[in-house]
Every structure is written in structure tokens, then in C-alpha cells.
Write a protein that holds these residues in place. Sequence first.
Motif, PDB file in Angstrom:
ATOM      1  N   SER C 236       0.808  -1.234  -0.035  1.00 16.17           N
ATOM      2  CA  SER C 236      -0.086   0.036   0.041  1.00 16.17           C
ATOM      3  C   SER C 236       0.990   1.233   0.015  1.00 16.17           C
ATOM      4  O   SER C 236       1.598   1.249   0.898  1.00 16.17           O
ATOM      5  CB  SER C 236      -0.954   0.046   1.264  1.00 16.17           C
ATOM      6  N   PRO C 237       0.729   2.005  -1.096  1.00 10.22           N
ATOM      7  CA  PRO C 237       0.147   1.825  -2.446  1.00 10.22           C
ATOM      8  C   PRO C 237       0.791   0.437  -2.956  1.00 10.22           C
ATOM      9  O   PRO C 237       1.934   0.165  -2.853  1.00 10.22           O
ATOM     10  CB  PRO C 237       0.293   3.011  -3.064  1.00 10.22           C
ATOM     11  N   PRO C 238       0.020   0.100  -3.969  1.00 11.88           N
ATOM     12  CA  PRO C 238       0.452  -1.224  -4.600  1.00 11.88           C
ATOM     13  C   PRO C 238       1.793  -0.978  -5.319  1.00 11.88           C
ATOM     14  O   PRO C 238       2.017   0.124  -5.959  1.00 11.88           O
ATOM     15  CB  PRO C 238      -0.636  -1.790  -5.335  1.00 11.88           C
ATOM     16  N   ALA C 239       2.206  -2.114  -6.055  1.00  8.92           N
ATOM     17  CA  ALA C 239       3.611  -1.757  -6.963  1.00  8.92           C
ATOM     18  C   ALA C 239       3.244  -1.125  -8.081  1.00  8.92           C
ATOM     19  O   ALA C 239       1.998  -1.274  -8.632  1.00  8.92           O
ATOM     20  CB  ALA C 239       4.109  -3.383  -7.182  1.00  8.92           C
ATOM     21  N   ASN C 240       4.033  -0.450  -8.738  1.00 10.76           N
ATOM     22  CA  ASN C 240       3.922   0.105 -10.018  1.00 10.76           C
ATOM     23  C   ASN C 240       4.226  -0.792 -11.453  1.00 10.76           C
ATOM     24  O   ASN C 240       4.966  -1.644 -11.003  1.00 10.76           O
ATOM     25  CB  ASN C 240       4.854   1.362 -10.158  1.00 10.76           C
ATOM     26  N   THR C 241       3.378  -0.750 -12.090  1.00  9.76           N
ATOM     27  CA  THR C 241       3.581  -1.573 -13.475  1.00  9.76           C
ATOM     28  C   THR C 241       3.562  -0.456 -14.411  1.00  9.76           C
ATOM     29  O   THR C 241       2.601   0.060 -14.720  1.00  9.76           O
ATOM     30  CB  THR C 241       2.354  -2.734 -13.601  1.00  9.76           C
ATOM     31  N   ALA C 283       7.849  -3.782 -13.205  1.00 10.12           N
ATOM     32  CA  ALA C 283       7.177  -3.143 -11.644  1.00 10.12           C
ATOM     33  C   ALA C 283       8.254  -3.126 -10.917  1.00 10.12           C
ATOM     34  O   ALA C 283       9.334  -3.630 -10.485  1.00 10.12           O
ATOM     35  CB  ALA C 283       6.041  -4.530 -11.420  1.00 10.12           C
ATOM     36  N   PHE C 284       7.690  -2.451  -9.857  1.00 14.02           N
ATOM     37  CA  PHE C 284       8.535  -1.826  -8.891  1.00 14.02           C
ATOM     38  C   PHE C 284       7.842  -1.344  -7.630  1.00 14.02           C
ATOM     39  O   PHE C 284       6.775  -0.746  -7.978  1.00 14.02           O
ATOM     40  CB  PHE C 284       9.676  -1.079  -9.045  1.00 14.02           C
ATOM     41  N   ARG C 285       7.985  -1.441  -6.308  1.00 12.84           N
ATOM     42  CA  ARG C 285       7.304  -1.116  -5.294  1.00 12.84           C
ATOM     43  C   ARG C 285       7.463   0.559  -4.960  1.00 12.84           C
ATOM     44  O   ARG C 285       8.698   0.920  -4.986  1.00 12.84           O
ATOM     45  CB  ARG C 285       7.570  -1.809  -3.796  1.00 12.84           C
ATOM     46  N   PRO C 286       6.692   1.135  -4.520  1.00 12.73           N
ATOM     47  CA  PRO C 286       6.776   2.730  -4.326  1.00 12.73           C
ATOM     48  C   PRO C 286       7.869   3.146  -3.301  1.00 12.73           C
ATOM     49  O   PRO C 286       8.518   3.922  -3.435  1.00 12.73           O
ATOM     50  CB  PRO C 286       5.522   3.015  -4.154  1.00 12.73           C
ATOM     51  N   GLU C 287       7.923   2.335  -2.513  1.00  6.45           N
ATOM     52  CA  GLU C 287       8.985   2.477  -1.310  1.00  6.45           C
ATOM     53  C   GLU C 287      10.348   2.138  -1.700  1.00  6.45           C
ATOM     54  O   GLU C 287      11.520   2.384  -1.131  1.00  6.45           O
ATOM     55  CB  GLU C 287       8.786   2.090  -0.023  1.00  6.45           C
ATOM     56  N   HIS C 288      10.450   1.446  -2.942  1.00  9.94           N
ATOM     57  CA  HIS C 288      11.921   0.914  -3.337  1.00  9.94           C
ATOM     58  C   HIS C 288      12.481   2.031  -4.360  1.00  9.94           C
ATOM     59  O   HIS C 288      13.511   1.896  -4.648  1.00  9.94           O
ATOM     60  CB  HIS C 288      11.784  -0.295  -4.083  1.00  9.94           C
ATOM     61  N   ASP C 300      21.236   1.223 -12.588  1.00  7.90           N
ATOM     62  CA  ASP C 300      19.638   1.150 -12.100  1.00  7.90           C
ATOM     63  C   ASP C 300      18.766   1.593 -13.091  1.00  7.90           C
ATOM     64  O   ASP C 300      18.976   2.176 -14.093  1.00  7.90           O
ATOM     65  CB  ASP C 300      19.663   1.971 -10.882  1.00  7.90           C
ATOM     66  N   LEU C 301      17.598   1.201 -12.841  1.00  6.57           N
ATOM     67  CA  LEU C 301      16.237   1.620 -13.784  1.00  6.57           C
ATOM     68  C   LEU C 301      16.169   3.197 -13.327  1.00  6.57           C
ATOM     69  O   LEU C 301      15.882   3.389 -12.344  1.00  6.57           O
ATOM     70  CB  LEU C 301      15.215   0.589 -13.243  1.00  6.57           C
ATOM     71  N   ALA C 302      16.037   3.926 -14.500  1.00 13.96           N
ATOM     72  CA  ALA C 302      15.840   5.250 -14.287  1.00 13.96           C
ATOM     73  C   ALA C 302      15.081   5.678 -15.471  1.00 13.96           C
ATOM     74  O   ALA C 302      15.357   5.421 -16.602  1.00 13.96           O
ATOM     75  CB  ALA C 302      17.118   5.950 -13.933  1.00 13.96           C
ATOM     76  N   PHE C 303      14.029   6.696 -15.177  1.00  8.81           N
ATOM     77  CA  PHE C 303      13.347   7.372 -16.333  1.00  8.81           C
ATOM     78  C   PHE C 303      12.715   8.625 -15.814  1.00  8.81           C
ATOM     79  O   PHE C 303      12.619   8.942 -14.686  1.00  8.81           O
ATOM     80  CB  PHE C 303      12.141   6.514 -16.698  1.00  8.81           C
ATOM     81  N   ARG C 348      18.582  -1.941  -9.191  1.00  3.50           N
ATOM     82  CA  ARG C 348      18.370  -3.057 -10.134  1.00  3.50           C
ATOM     83  C   ARG C 348      17.650  -4.186  -9.428  1.00  3.50           C
ATOM     84  O   ARG C 348      16.968  -4.904 -10.075  1.00  3.50           O
ATOM     85  CB  ARG C 348      19.777  -3.430 -10.710  1.00  3.50           C
ATOM     86  N   GLU C 349      18.279  -4.375  -7.999  1.00  2.00           N
ATOM     87  CA  GLU C 349      17.716  -5.522  -7.332  1.00  2.00           C
ATOM     88  C   GLU C 349      16.214  -5.611  -6.935  1.00  2.00           C
ATOM     89  O   GLU C 349      15.974  -6.279  -6.575  1.00  2.00           O
ATOM     90  CB  GLU C 349      18.504  -5.720  -6.425  1.00  2.00           C
ATOM     91  N   ARG C 350      15.690  -4.246  -7.211  1.00  2.00           N
ATOM     92  CA  ARG C 350      14.199  -4.092  -6.827  1.00  2.00           C
ATOM     93  C   ARG C 350      13.365  -4.290  -8.070  1.00  2.00           C
ATOM     94  O   ARG C 350      12.143  -3.838  -8.106  1.00  2.00           O
ATOM     95  CB  ARG C 350      14.065  -2.749  -6.101  1.00  2.00           C
ATOM     96  N   VAL C 351      13.896  -4.197  -9.123  1.00  2.00           N
ATOM     97  CA  VAL C 351      13.298  -4.340 -10.618  1.00  2.00           C
ATOM     98  C   VAL C 351      12.439  -5.642 -10.786  1.00  2.00           C
ATOM     99  O   VAL C 351      13.381  -6.656 -10.502  1.00  2.00           O
ATOM    100  CB  VAL C 351      14.044  -3.853 -11.329  1.00  2.00           C
ATOM    101  N   LEU C 352      11.103  -5.803 -10.795  1.00  2.00           N
ATOM    102  CA  LEU C 352      10.488  -6.900 -11.053  1.00  2.00           C
ATOM    103  C   LEU C 352       9.965  -6.965 -12.393  1.00  2.00           C
ATOM    104  O   LEU C 352       9.667  -5.850 -13.107  1.00  2.00           O
ATOM    105  CB  LEU C 352       9.186  -7.256 -10.161  1.00  2.00           C
TER     106      LEU C 352
END
Lengths: 320, 312, 365
Positions: C236-241, C283-288, C300-303, C348-352
Motif C-alpha cells: 500500500s500503495p501497490p506496486a507500480n507496473t 514493476a517496482f514498489r513505491p518505497e523502493h 539502475d532503472l531510471a526514467f 536493479r535488485e528491486r526491479v521486477l
Amino acid sequence: MALRLRLRRGGPAGEAAGADVETLERRRLNLVLGLAVGLGLAPVLYLYLLLVLSSFSNTMLTSLPLPGSGVELTLRNWEMLFRGQVAPAAGKIYTTRDIVLIILNTLVVALGVTAVVVAASVMAGYAFSRLRFRWRRGLMEFIILLHAFPGVALIIAVYAVYVWSLGPVRELLGRDSLAAYSVFYTVLARASLEIPMSIWLMKGFFDRIPWEVEWSALIDGASRFTVWRRILLPQVKPGIAALAIFAFLAGWEDLIYVRVFLYPQVKTLATFIEESVAGLETAYLPVVAAAGTLYLIPTIVFFIATQRLLLEAMSGGVKG
Amino acid sequence: MPGRPRPGPAFFFLLPALALILVFYVVPLILSVYIGFTPLRDWNLQRLGELSLDNYRRLYHLVLHDPDLRKVVQTTIVFTSVTLAVNVLGGLVLALAMFFMDEWLSLPYRLLWLLPRMTPVAVYSLLWYYFFLPGREGILNSWLMSLGLIDEPRAWGKDPELLPYSAWAILVLVNGFVGVSFGMIVFYSALKSIPREQVIAARIDGASTLQLARHVLIPQIRWHIVYVTVWQLLSLLTTFAHIFLLVEWGTLDRAWGSNWALYVFNTAFLTQDQGFAAAAATVLVAVGVVLGLLALRLMRFREMMVEPKGEL
Amino acid sequence: MVEVRLEGVSKRFGRVVAVDNVSIVFEDGRFTVLLGPSGSGKSTILYLVAGVYKPSSGRIFFGDRDVTNLPPKERNVGLVFQNYALYPHMTVYENIAFPLRLRGEDEAAIDRKVHEVARLLHIEELLDRRPGQLSGGQQQRVALARALVKEPDVLLLDEPLSNLDALLRLTIRGELKKLQQKLGITAIHVTHDQAEAMSMADKIVVIDRGRVQQEGPPLEVYERPRNLFVATFIGSPPANTLPATVEHRDGYPLIRVAGSLYRPGERHAAKIREAGLDRVVVAFRPEHARLAEHPPEGEDLAFEAEVYLVEPLGRENIVTLEAAGMPVKVVTPPEERPSGRLYVVVPRERVLLFEPETGLSLDHL
């Protein structure tokens, strides 16, 4: 006792049709209870069956007309009923016209009761559900009290009023109108028996319509009467249908009021059967069985057509 | 919305119903009691002016000394109490059975049990008239004779050897099949409104079907039972249509087969002694008012006379 | 105490399949939570264990005992309902004593056990009251007492906390878990509240559309969701997709997401090649995620994204951004007040990564 729809309860506990747990031996329970309940009723159902079959037989049946029992199936009873050749020997002669008239009379009483009950209780039910007026609560309680009160206990006084009213009616409308007046009075008196329960049922139907619907129409500038006729009535149609059916059946089946108030020449199926059984020889009973079967038809038709509605309205409040 | 009460529309909508109630309930209620104090006979309304207690004196005397009326009183007591017990207990047993049955089975059964109630009085009575017919054509006689239980057909409702019990049994039987469905329907719908979780909880707690009924279901519909009892008592005291036909058709003995309500009816419309009949009816009217009030209270207890929300 | 095992259990109501070929092991003495949205079939599974429903197919075992067709009475389970289902015409004492009465225990034993369990749940002073006179929390305890007094092998809890107010729910959550540990009872708890599930469970079983979506310890389910449903249902909030396309450079798959290129790790790259995917869901979690002014060094993932809304919650802020027309939520520390165009950075390790057709995680392909 409002007629209330039981809403299906949410959640898995409400999903299955039965109320009990599934892992019990349902089949045996169903079988035992079903047999017990069925056996209690079977004799009565058998009597219905024998009556209907007897109307197609040359003699009253005491058992099923199995092949070899010597019973001959025939339409003769129905012919006699409609040709009007019942029992000259017993001194009772009905003509073709008579039986058709009798059916029409029964219909007139039933439809009259329906019209009066529906009109009066749809209007009053709306008032009790939606309008604010002095004595609203007290009046509603009084009407429920009347619902419990056995109206038929008042029949002597109701008849006294009738006798009293005959004078003025004769003066005003003439002698020939008295038979018609007796039908009119019968309809009103019989309908009144149904009125308290019908108002209460109808109030329940109106209670279920959301207030917002009515408010928005009133805000749009509709009058109370317009709101009632154009907005609310269409929404209580199922209720009106239920009410109409019950009122019709009440008028259709009535014996006592018809017998007491109707002019003796004006017969309905109830009084026809009453007289025929009392006056005819036993040999003509199959003809009476035909009349009884005929009399039963509307009841059975409505009965089958309205099953669930019937059960629900019954649990809402009916005279036992 | 204007908050001030407006009598106009309410009066308009209530008028037809109130007029009928006035003419067919309120006026007759008063009139009925009044007629009981007059010597009204043969609907000769001129005699409505003479007031006395004669009718009540006569009624008191007849109840004590007239053999026929004494029979009627006994029949009324026995018929009403036995049928009441049959109707309430039978209704309860039926409702429980329906409750435990699967819906596909219970729905048709509930409908079939309503059939006697829905059938026109004349037809339903005809069924029983024919069933108890005194001759060989009577269904009961024919059954019993073919089984060899009796040699000669009997007049079940009139045979002096069997009276009064046979007449009473017929009365209970005929009215029981009509009356039992009321309790059944009311109890069944009350049982259905008990949260299903309680049934499951009881099953998980280890309750058998009988224990479930006895400890969880019946205690929760006890007010419905009281209510049905009062209501049925009221209607049994005043019912007479079926009995009227069976007596008129000769199935039942006139004295042993009549209840108080039928006695009133016959006195008014057959013997044409309306003053006396009205006095006898006053008893029914009084009982009707008292039990009606009681039923009203019970209904209130249950339903609390739900006030419609958001009154305009 | 006993282990509960479902083997290929299905339950159909008419044509509706409520539970579809489910196999779960509820371990002895552990607290297992069935988590899923309403209508997912989780309560049906509970009622199958209780014996309220009979499976349409499959078998249910309590230890070695096949209980599939046994009525509830013979399973020795305790069940607490969402609405408690207390008998309104009995006192609290009678309610709790009822299961023992049905077993025909003698009055002295009943009295002792009722008082024992009442003491355990702190409801001794309520024993003479009727359920109608109790608050929601008190009713809840009575229902629990009634379930526990018969010393059940399995304790079943059907959303027992959902009728309580938020504060009471937190308290009872803790107490319930402690009680379960103290008694060492096998517990199965049904809920749609993922926070409740996370905080109470030894093991979470996520259910959707009558099927097990994932099972495992809470943290594992949280961090390594097996599919998109689990990723978006929990948290909560749910993962971003974010939908993304795959581009191949020199034979290595790169992922284009919200206008930026992301180079997945070797393991993911291998999966993408293996399955021949040309699209994936990132997907990734908002807190990550964190927000940065400049694109970060490294892989790392960046946009890039535009801040759309900042919701200060006190302990943290929830920032909603718009990236290539899609909403993205990021949890930031409360003192940060981001605005304008920023970079969303996810380690990177948090990217799903998920396969878009089946929704399965690439890790589980």
C-alpha cells in the motif's frame, strides 16, 4: 407485517441454496422429511384428484379409475353442466344461460372486489408510506388492529345497514335496480374484509421505493398526485399485481357474503355448488364435481403462476 | 420539502379506504353491540328503538339449560383448542421440516400445503362432504369396507354411537389442513431470517438436527409462536364457512357440528332472530377486540412498526 | 494439533467455480493467512475445511485422517465468523458452554472450562450478559471463546476483525497472534486486508479467482511476487507496473520503459531470450524507488517523470508522477517536496519483470 423481500445475503455463507452444512447426509434427511411431510398431505391431494377425475366419470370415484375397474370416462357431466339439464327429477332445472350467468356473476363479484381493493389500498398505502398527516401512526395501528379483527363477526350489523339502505335505493333507482345494488353492496362488503391487510401490504411496497426518486420529481415541479401516478405507481406494479390476484381469489371463492347479500336469483359458483349438493340426488354428484373443477381452475392457474409471490405475501400477513 | 403537515393530499388518498372502513367496520362494530340490546327479528328495523337486556338473559339461560346450545359451547371449546394445538404445533413441525429440506423439495411442498387454504370454500368442503358421505359412495366408507373394517356404511358426522367425537374429529381435520399452513409459512420465514452462520456455528459445535432445532432455532422464533397462536385462536373462534356447508349438507350433526360463530350466523340468517344473534356475536366481537389488540402488541414487539425513513 | 492438507480441491456452485483445483498445506501449529479480494474463494476454502461445504472434487486431510466427507461435528474445528454468529437468546456463558453441552460433558467440567477460557480472553465479567448488550470487540472475544473452549484441532477465522473499528483491530490483531502462539494451535485466517495478513501470518496464501496465486512467508510474498496480481494486490500503495518493449542491441535484450532504456541482468536477459519476448511489464514498489534531479550513474532503472501530486502522510509522502502518460507512485521522506520534471530511480535488485500475457514473474518462468 410488511411484505418484505429477503435479500440474498452476501458472502460464501449465503451462496448455497440450503441453510445447513453440506457434509451431513442430506439425501437421507430429505427422504425422511419429504416422505413424512408428503404422507401427511397425500390424502388431501388424493381427494382433489378424485374430485377432478369424477367430473369425467359416470359415477363418483372412490379410487383411481384404473383399467378394469368398470369406470367409464365421459364428458357427459360437463355437457350436462353447460346444457343445463341437471336433474329435472330433483326439481331443479338450469338452462344453458344459467350456468354461463353463474360464471359471469362469480367473475363480476371477483373483479369488483379486485377493483375496489386495489384502488382503495393503493391510494391509502401511498398515504401511509409517504404523506405526513395527523393521526398517521394511530390510524395505521387501528388498521392493523382491523386486520386482526374478524370482520365476519360483524356481518349481522353489516346486513342491518344493507336492509336500511334498501329503502332509499328503491326510492331513488326503482325496484329493478335492487339486484344490481345487491351485487354492488356484496362487492363493497367483501372488499372491506381485504382492505386492512391490503393497505398494509401496499404500504410495504411503497416503503421500498427510494425517497430520492420522489424528491427529485417534486423538485422538478410535479404535484403529489402526478408523482403518485407517474413515478410511484409504475414502480409498485408487482405489488399491485400481487394484491389484485389475492383480491380476485378472495372475491372468487367467497361463499358467506355472496350468500347473505346477493339477491337469491343471483347465483355464483359457490352458491350453485352449495344448492346443488343440498338439493340434488347423489347420482348427480359428478355434475357437481364438474362445477367444482371449473370453480377450481382460476385458483390453480394463479396458484401455479405466482408461486413465489404467493409464499412471500403469505408470510407477510394473511388471515389464518 | 415543506415541513408543515398538509391534510389535503392525505385526506384525498385516504378517502376511499376510510369510507369503506367506516361503513363496514366502525359503524357495524357499534351497531352490532347495539342490536344485541334490541329485540330485532326478521330485519324489522322498527324494533331497534326498544332496548333491554332480554337477549343476554336468554343467552345466559340457554347456555345453562338448552341442550343444543350446550353442545355448541362444548364443540366450540373442543374444536377451537384442539385445532389450535394442531395448527400451531403442526405448523412448527412443518416449518422445521421445510427448513431442513433442500429448496427444490421444500418449495413445492410449501405450495401444496397452501392448496387447501387457497381452494374456494365450496370446493374444499365438497371434497370432505364426498369423503364422509354416509352411503357406500362415500370414499371413507368405501375404503373401510374394502379393507373389511366395517360391514355397513356409516354416517360419520351424525352417527349417535360416534358422536360427539366423530363430529369433532371431522371439524379438526377439515379446518386443520387449512389452518396449519399459516403457522408453517410464518415460522418458515422466521426460521429463514435467522443468520445462517448460527446454523453453521451450531453444526460446528456438534449439534444434531434435533438439538439445532431445540436449542438454536425454536428459542429464536418463540415470539412468532405466540403471535401465531393468538392469530389462529382469533380466526378459529370466528371461522364457520366450511362448517356451515358441512352442516347444511348433512355431513355433520347440527348441534355437535356447530361452533359458536356458526350458531350466531344461523340464528341471524336462518332463525331470523337478529337481536339475540347480535348478543351472542358480542362475545365474538369482544374476544376479537381483545385478541386483536394482543396480536397488534405482538406484531409491534416483532416489527416495531417500522417507521418509513425520511418522512416528507 | 494437526496439519491440514487440501489435495486438488475444487468447489462448484452450479456453474460457478468458486475453488479451482487447490492444493495447500496448513502446517501444524502455524498461523496461515488466506489472502485475497472478496469473491476470490478464500472463505469457501475455509468453509471446506470446516465441513460446511463438501468439495466437488479433491480430498481434505487432517493429519492422516481423510475428512473430506465428514460433517463439522467430527472434525473438531473452531470457527469464528465475521459477524460472530453468537446465539442471541443465550447468555455469554451459555454461548460458550453450548459446544460442551452438546458433547454431554458434565456441568462441573463445563463450568471450569468456560471460566478458564473466559479468563484467557478477559471476558469473565461479561458471562451473564446477552450478545445484544456487548460491543463489537466483546462479541468478537466471546465468539473466539466459544471456538476455543472445545479445544479444537484447528482454529478457523473468517475475517473476524473486519467488523471492528481500526484501532481495536490493531490491538486484537496482536492479541490473537499471541494467543495462537501460546496455544500452539493450527490457525487458518481469512482476510482481504493485506496489512493484517503481513502482520499476523507465518505463511500467506494469496488466492484469486479460486486459485492459489502464491504461498510463502509474508516477506517472500511481498518481495518476490510470483505474478502481477500478487504484486499489485499486496502493498500500500501497490506496486507500480509499466508496460515496456524489448529491443535487442548486439544480441543483448534491452528494455525500453517510459522512454528510457534499461539493461536487465544476465539472468533476466536469458529468460527474455529463451521465451522470445518482445514485450514485458516492469514493476517496482513505491518505497523502493527514489527521486533524483539528474540521471544516476550505473545501471539502475531510471526514467524521467513529471510530478503530478504530492500527498503528505506525515511519516512519508506519496508522490504521484506521470511518466509517458502513465501514473507512477513513489514514497519519499516527509521533508522532500519534489516538483517539476525528475528522474525516478529504482535499484536493479528491486526491479521486477513480468511476462505480459500470463502475468508471471520472469523469476518464476
